[in-house]
Design an enzyme around this catalytic site. Structure first.
Site, PDB file in Angstrom:
ATOM      1  N   ARG A 157      33.812  41.072  59.956  1.00 16.26           N
ATOM      2  CA  ARG A 157      33.341  42.447  60.240  1.00 16.26           C
ATOM      3  C   ARG A 157      33.231  43.237  58.946  1.00 16.26           C
ATOM      4  O   ARG A 157      32.315  44.037  58.768  1.00 16.26           O
ATOM      5  CB  ARG A 157      34.284  43.155  61.231  1.00 16.26           C
TER       6      ARG A 157
ATOM      7  N   TYR B 183      12.065  59.893  66.421  1.00 12.66           N
ATOM      8  CA  TYR B 183      12.191  58.803  67.412  1.00 12.66           C
ATOM      9  C   TYR B 183      13.100  59.242  68.564  1.00 12.66           C
ATOM     10  O   TYR B 183      14.170  59.825  68.336  1.00 12.66           O
ATOM     11  CB  TYR B 183      12.751  57.547  66.710  1.00 12.66           C
TER      12      TYR B 183
ATOM     13  N   ASP C  65      13.827  58.039  57.854  1.00 12.92           N
ATOM     14  CA  ASP C  65      13.681  56.826  58.656  1.00 12.92           C
ATOM     15  C   ASP C  65      12.331  56.212  58.279  1.00 12.92           C
ATOM     16  O   ASP C  65      11.279  56.776  58.559  1.00 12.92           O
ATOM     17  CB  ASP C  65      13.731  57.194  60.157  1.00 12.92           C
TER      18      ASP C  65
ATOM     19  N   LYS D 273      11.957  46.080  63.697  1.00 14.06           N
ATOM     20  CA  LYS D 273      10.510  46.246  63.591  1.00 14.06           C
ATOM     21  C   LYS D 273       9.960  45.432  62.410  1.00 14.06           C
ATOM     22  O   LYS D 273      10.106  44.229  62.407  1.00 14.06           O
ATOM     23  CB  LYS D 273      10.180  47.743  63.508  1.00 14.06           C
TER      24      LYS D 273
END
Ligand SMILES: Cc1ncc(COP(=O)(O)O)c(C=O)c1O
Length: 394
Positions: free
Chosen positions: A48, A100, A179, A204
């Protein structure tokens, strides 16, 4: 300094020192041996906190975004949540009205519940200076925005933020987050335009093959990196080694994929602009785009990217029919993959937004959004043409 393609292929991807493998192995181990208490054999302790595949991917994104650091997350939304979690209670954020939808939801329904308030502006370049308050800590923008592809002058916004920071202490600084999901680091590098943090839904263009959900943030600031790296580990919304490996493989062809998608999209946007069956086209690559001068300054070679939206004649019904009649474009949400997709934002990705607010930001019922892929341009053009005809004749 290497070119983009060389960095995409090689950054964070040295050949294996012991086997010579040119592609890294997938490091699935969750824990790493130690030679004495708190003395790990190598660089890693627990997956992690850090993992070889995630490290390689993070280094690649830092190089491509011209940043010092990259931090990967289990989704773009997890990157957003981690950045928002770095703000103290009572902080204020300024964002854009057509940010978004998931980011809007996080700001207004999650961060808000933790005492972080957001103001949304539909004219951020003009209004920002007056919207920044003493407790403002973040300005969060996207350019181009989704799905209207509205272009914001990032350098101008960065200049306003810089001015607001004059005389503020280190703890009171306002940071600019961009972004960059829609353009990818190939088309635009917000850090070079004055942004403090750039974020991506890796889902994306960066991964590019519609088979990984992941996010990333990049920065040049040691202090921001330290804070976000602490939260990355503390919150634990990290990607798996396999997803990190896949996304790293995907990014090696980013320049080829985005270059081809952008060329295809340019041809389709020019075709749509001339069609009598279309009311309006939103595409940053069109010479008629009202922000074309800004696009030429902030995008590589003035590229328009792979995303287009257009208003079809005949209302919601025609928009739906267009998407049902395409043969290569698949009717589906998401974007940025090798395959072409189409959708009707008002009925799908943006259905949750109140009609008045939706239409105020240009998302009308007859708006169709295309994510143009890397298939052959002539085939895509034929597909768009026949779907427009079918929608008009039904
Ligand atoms: C511009 C933008 N930012 C962030 C996100 C969120 O990313 P993810 O779906 O990977 O959580 C998306 C998802 O569609 C997006 O389009």
């Amino acid at each position: 300094m290497s070119g983009f393609g060389t960095l995409a292929v090689h950054a964070g991807a040295p050949h294996d020192k012991t086997t010579g493998a040119v592609i890294p192995a997938i490091s699935l181990s969750t824990t790493f041996a130690q030679s004495a208490a708190a003395k790990p054999v190598g660089e890693y302790e627990y997956s992690r906190s850090a993992n070889p595949n995630r490290d390689g991917f993070e280094q690649a994104i830092a190089a491509l975004e011209k940043g010092k650091y990259g931090l990967a997350f289990s989704s773009g939304s997890a990157a957003t949540a981690t950045i928002l979690q770095s703000l103290a209670q009572g902080s204020h954020v300024v964002s854009i009205g057509d940010v978004y939808g998931g980011t809007h939801r996080y700001f207004s329904k999650v961060a808000n519940a933790h005492g972080v308030e957001t103001t949304f502006s539909n004219a951020v370049e003009d209004e920002l200076a007056s919207l920044i308050r003493p407790e403002t800590r973040l300005v969060w923008i996207e350019s181009p925005s989704n799905p209207t592809l509205t272009v914001t002058d990032i350098a101008k916004v960065a200049g306003i933020v810089k001015q607001a920071n004059e005389g503020r202490s280190a703890d009171e600084q306002v940071f600019l987050v961009v972004d960059n999901t829609f353009m990818s680091p190939y088309v635009q590098n917000p850090l070079t335009l004055g942004a403090d943090i750039v974020v991506h839904s890796v889902t994306k263009y960066i991964n590019g093959h519609s088979d990984v959900v992941m996010g990333v943030a990049a920065t040049n600031s040691d202090a921001i990196h330290e804070k976000l790296r602490f939260l990355q580990n503390a919150i634990g919304a990290v990607p798996s080694p396999f997803d990190s490996w896949l996304a790293h493989r995907g990014v090696k062809t980013l320049h080829i994929r985005v270059g081809t998608a952008s060329n295809n999209a340019q041809a389709i946007a020019e075709f749509l602009e001339k069609s009598p069956l279309v009311e309006a086209v939103n595409y940053p690559g069109l010479e008629s785009n009202p922000r074309r001068e800004v696009v030429k300054r902030q995008h590589r070679n003035g590229l328009g990217g792979g995303m287009i939206s257009f208003r079809i004649k005949g209302g919601a019904e025609s928009a739906n029919k267009f998407c049902q009649n395409t043969k290569i474009f698949t009717l589906a949400e998401s974007l940025g993959g090798i395959e072409s997709l189409c959708e009707v934002p008002a009925a799908m990705t943006h259905a949750g937004i109140d009609v008045k607010a939706r239409e105020a930001s240009g998302v009308f019922d007859n708006l169709v959004r295309l994510s143009v892929g890397i298939e052959d341009k002539e085939d895509l053009l034929k597909d768009v043409e026949q779907a427009l005809q079918s929608a008009a004749s039904q």
